[in-house]
Design a protein around this motif. Structure first.
Motif, PDB file in Angstrom:
ATOM      1  N   LEU A   1       0.742  -1.262  -0.005  1.00  0.00           N
ATOM      2  CA  LEU A   1      -0.083  -0.036  -0.049  1.00  0.00           C
ATOM      3  C   LEU A   1       0.727   1.303   0.157  1.00  0.00           C
ATOM      4  CD1 LEU A   1      -2.577  -1.078   2.503  1.00  0.00           C
ATOM      5  CD2 LEU A   1      -3.046  -0.479   0.077  1.00  0.00           C
ATOM      6  N   ASN A   2       1.913   1.384   0.926  1.00  0.00           N
ATOM      7  CA  ASN A   2       2.770   2.500   0.952  1.00  0.00           C
ATOM      8  C   ASN A   2       3.608   2.647  -0.487  1.00  0.00           C
ATOM      9  OD1 ASN A   2       1.871   3.309   3.472  1.00  0.00           O
ATOM     10  ND2 ASN A   2       3.652   2.013   4.499  1.00  0.00           N
ATOM     11  N   ASN A   3       3.957   1.609  -1.241  1.00  0.00           N
ATOM     12  CA  ASN A   3       4.670   1.637  -2.278  1.00  0.00           C
ATOM     13  C   ASN A   3       3.856   2.113  -3.579  1.00  0.00           C
ATOM     14  OD1 ASN A   3       7.026   1.067  -1.067  1.00  0.00           O
ATOM     15  ND2 ASN A   3       6.925  -0.907  -1.457  1.00  0.00           N
ATOM     16  N   GLY A   4       2.445   2.547  -3.346  1.00  0.00           N
ATOM     17  CA  GLY A   4       1.778   3.001  -4.449  1.00  0.00           C
ATOM     18  C   GLY A   4       0.885   2.268  -5.249  1.00  0.00           C
ATOM     19  N   VAL A   5       0.526   1.224  -4.666  1.00  0.00           N
ATOM     20  CA  VAL A   5      -0.608   0.386  -5.480  1.00  0.00           C
ATOM     21  C   VAL A   5      -1.856   1.456  -5.733  1.00  0.00           C
ATOM     22  CG1 VAL A   5       0.163  -1.859  -4.783  1.00  0.00           C
ATOM     23  CG2 VAL A   5      -1.815  -0.923  -3.765  1.00  0.00           C
ATOM     24  N   THR A   6      -2.584   1.107  -6.767  1.00  0.00           N
ATOM     25  CA  THR A   6      -3.837   1.791  -7.025  1.00  0.00           C
ATOM     26  C   THR A   6      -4.854   1.439  -6.583  1.00  0.00           C
ATOM     27  OG1 THR A   6      -3.928   0.749  -9.316  1.00  0.00           O
ATOM     28  CG2 THR A   6      -2.689   2.935  -9.120  1.00  0.00           C
ATOM     29  N   GLU A   7      -4.990  -0.080  -6.371  1.00  0.00           N
ATOM     30  CA  GLU A   7      -6.008  -0.785  -5.834  1.00  0.00           C
ATOM     31  C   GLU A   7      -5.795  -2.045  -5.549  1.00  0.00           C
ATOM     32  OE1 GLU A   7     -10.534  -2.452  -7.465  1.00  0.00           O
ATOM     33  OE2 GLU A   7      -9.316  -0.940  -8.752  1.00  0.00           O
ATOM     34  N   MET A   8      -6.307  -2.726  -4.023  1.00  0.00           N
ATOM     35  CA  MET A   8      -5.740  -3.983  -3.637  1.00  0.00           C
ATOM     36  C   MET A   8      -6.978  -4.728  -3.544  1.00  0.00           C
ATOM     37  SD  MET A   8      -3.480  -4.403  -0.250  1.00  0.00           S
ATOM     38  CE  MET A   8      -1.798  -4.189  -0.998  1.00  0.00           C
ATOM     39  N   LEU A   9      -6.872  -6.016  -3.581  1.00  0.00           N
ATOM     40  CA  LEU A   9      -7.710  -7.078  -3.373  1.00  0.00           C
ATOM     41  C   LEU A   9      -7.057  -8.182  -2.296  1.00  0.00           C
ATOM     42  CD1 LEU A   9     -10.597  -8.512  -3.939  1.00  0.00           C
ATOM     43  CD2 LEU A   9      -9.524  -9.873  -5.784  1.00  0.00           C
ATOM     44  N   LEU A  10      -7.676  -8.384  -1.306  1.00  0.00           N
ATOM     45  CA  LEU A  10      -7.003  -9.375  -0.348  1.00  0.00           C
ATOM     46  C   LEU A  10      -7.947 -10.598  -0.597  1.00  0.00           C
ATOM     47  CD1 LEU A  10      -6.919  -6.969   2.857  1.00  0.00           C
ATOM     48  CD2 LEU A  10      -5.400  -7.371   1.233  1.00  0.00           C
ATOM     49  N   ASP A  11      -7.222 -11.651  -1.170  1.00  0.00           N
ATOM     50  CA  ASP A  11      -7.659 -12.994  -1.633  1.00  0.00           C
ATOM     51  C   ASP A  11      -7.605 -13.920  -0.367  1.00  0.00           C
ATOM     52  OD1 ASP A  11      -8.637 -15.276  -2.737  1.00  0.00           O
ATOM     53  OD2 ASP A  11      -7.016 -15.494  -3.952  1.00  0.00           O
ATOM     54  N   LEU A  12      -8.857 -14.093   0.265  1.00  0.00           N
ATOM     55  CA  LEU A  12      -8.982 -14.896   1.370  1.00  0.00           C
ATOM     56  C   LEU A  12      -9.760 -16.133   0.985  1.00  0.00           C
ATOM     57  CD1 LEU A  12      -8.954 -11.836   2.919  1.00  0.00           C
ATOM     58  CD2 LEU A  12      -8.734 -13.476   4.824  1.00  0.00           C
ATOM     59  N   THR A  13      -9.816 -16.309  -0.402  1.00  0.00           N
ATOM     60  CA  THR A  13     -10.831 -17.723  -0.858  1.00  0.00           C
ATOM     61  C   THR A  13     -10.153 -19.039  -0.443  1.00  0.00           C
ATOM     62  OG1 THR A  13      -9.731 -17.280  -3.062  1.00  0.00           O
ATOM     63  CG2 THR A  13     -11.886 -16.321  -2.582  1.00  0.00           C
ATOM     64  N   GLY A  14      -8.722 -19.155  -0.319  1.00  0.00           N
ATOM     65  CA  GLY A  14      -8.104 -20.182  -0.099  1.00  0.00           C
ATOM     66  C   GLY A  14      -7.675 -20.363   1.435  1.00  0.00           C
ATOM     67  N   THR A  15      -8.121 -19.429   2.029  1.00  0.00           N
ATOM     68  CA  THR A  15      -7.925 -19.269   3.551  1.00  0.00           C
ATOM     69  C   THR A  15      -8.944 -20.221   4.658  1.00  0.00           C
ATOM     70  OG1 THR A  15      -6.722 -17.327   3.370  1.00  0.00           O
ATOM     71  CG2 THR A  15      -7.389 -17.916   5.635  1.00  0.00           C
ATOM     72  N   ARG A  16      -8.505 -21.057   5.384  1.00  0.00           N
ATOM     73  CA  ARG A  16      -9.275 -21.809   5.959  1.00  0.00           C
ATOM     74  C   ARG A  16      -9.582 -21.527   7.508  1.00  0.00           C
ATOM     75  NH1 ARG A  16     -11.336 -21.791   2.150  1.00  0.00           N
ATOM     76  NH2 ARG A  16     -10.650 -23.598   0.209  1.00  0.00           N
ATOM     77  N   PHE A  17      -8.339 -20.723   8.122  1.00  0.00           N
ATOM     78  CA  PHE A  17      -8.428 -20.288   9.500  1.00  0.00           C
ATOM     79  C   PHE A  17      -7.983 -18.775   9.516  1.00  0.00           C
ATOM     80  CE2 PHE A  17      -6.450 -19.683  13.527  1.00  0.00           C
ATOM     81  CZ  PHE A  17      -7.156 -19.940  14.218  1.00  0.00           C
ATOM     82  N   LEU A  18      -8.637 -17.866  10.106  1.00  0.00           N
ATOM     83  CA  LEU A  18      -8.433 -16.635  10.369  1.00  0.00           C
ATOM     84  C   LEU A  18      -8.783 -16.098  11.857  1.00  0.00           C
ATOM     85  CD1 LEU A  18      -7.747 -13.715   8.742  1.00  0.00           C
ATOM     86  CD2 LEU A  18     -10.212 -13.597   8.842  1.00  0.00           C
ATOM     87  N   ASP A  19      -7.720 -15.820  12.603  1.00  0.00           N
ATOM     88  CA  ASP A  19      -7.850 -15.670  13.919  1.00  0.00           C
ATOM     89  C   ASP A  19      -7.675 -14.401  14.159  1.00  0.00           C
ATOM     90  OD1 ASP A  19      -5.165 -14.739  13.956  1.00  0.00           O
ATOM     91  OD2 ASP A  19      -4.623 -16.144  15.607  1.00  0.00           O
ATOM     92  N   SER A  20      -7.768 -13.472  15.192  1.00  0.00           N
ATOM     93  CA  SER A  20      -7.986 -12.243  15.550  1.00  0.00           C
ATOM     94  C   SER A  20      -6.734 -11.401  14.872  1.00  0.00           C
ATOM     95  CB  SER A  20      -8.063 -11.844  17.140  1.00  0.00           C
ATOM     96  OG  SER A  20      -6.760 -12.418  17.596  1.00  0.00           O
ATOM     97  N   ALA A  21      -5.498 -12.094  14.853  1.00  0.00           N
ATOM     98  CA  ALA A  21      -4.345 -11.445  14.257  1.00  0.00           C
ATOM     99  C   ALA A  21      -4.580 -11.111  12.738  1.00  0.00           C
ATOM    100  CB  ALA A  21      -3.226 -12.324  14.686  1.00  0.00           C
TER     101      ALA A  21
END
Length: 136
Positions: free
Chosen positions: A42-62
């Motif tokens: 983000l800091n290096n100047g991307v123009t748009e970002m998509l976080l792909d969590l479609t392959g993520t099976r576990f996501l905790d508070s972190a």
């Protein structure tokens, strides 16, 4: 414990969108490295970002913290940020329970322009758990 540099994050550019593919598990072990990479992009100047969590099976508070921080940074930089989540499972439930789907524009699956998987928009009502068929 993993070292920061050992987390493999696939990052690609598709039609001007930087897609960050999250690993299968996001927890306290790898969250710092993922957060650092996302914020650096983000800091290096991307123009748009998509976080792909479609392959993520576990996501905790972190993992939730990573997304909240990315949202804050992208808002400050005026960079559009969105997330793609699985249709069912733990990650989808975390997004619903924490309100992430109301904070960050969310799609179910990857948008067609970002990859081969079909997607649907995750409406606010559906993200809050309404609009589902009753269980039998």
């Amino acid at each position: 414990m993993r070292h920061l540099s050992t987390v493999d994050l696939k990052v690609e550019q598709v039609s001007g969108v930087t897609i960050v593919h999250f690993p299968q598990e996001v927890d306290a072990v790898n969250a710092a490295a993922i957060r650092e990479r996302v914020l650096r992009l983000l800091n290096n100047g991307v123009t748009e970002m998509l976080l792909d969590l479609t392959g993520t099976r576990f996501l905790d508070s972190a993992g939730v913290h990573i997304i909240v921080r990315a949202h804050g940074r992208s808002t400050a930089l005026r960079v559009p940020l969105s997330a793609a989540i699985p249709e069912e499972g733990t990650v989808r439930r975390v997004f619903e329970l924490t309100g992430l789907s109301r904070l960050v524009p969310t799609t179910i699956g990857l948008p067609r322009s970002a990859g081969p998987a079909a997607s649907r928009s995750c409406s606010t009502a559906r993200a809050r758990g309404r609009g589902r068929k009753p269980r039998r």
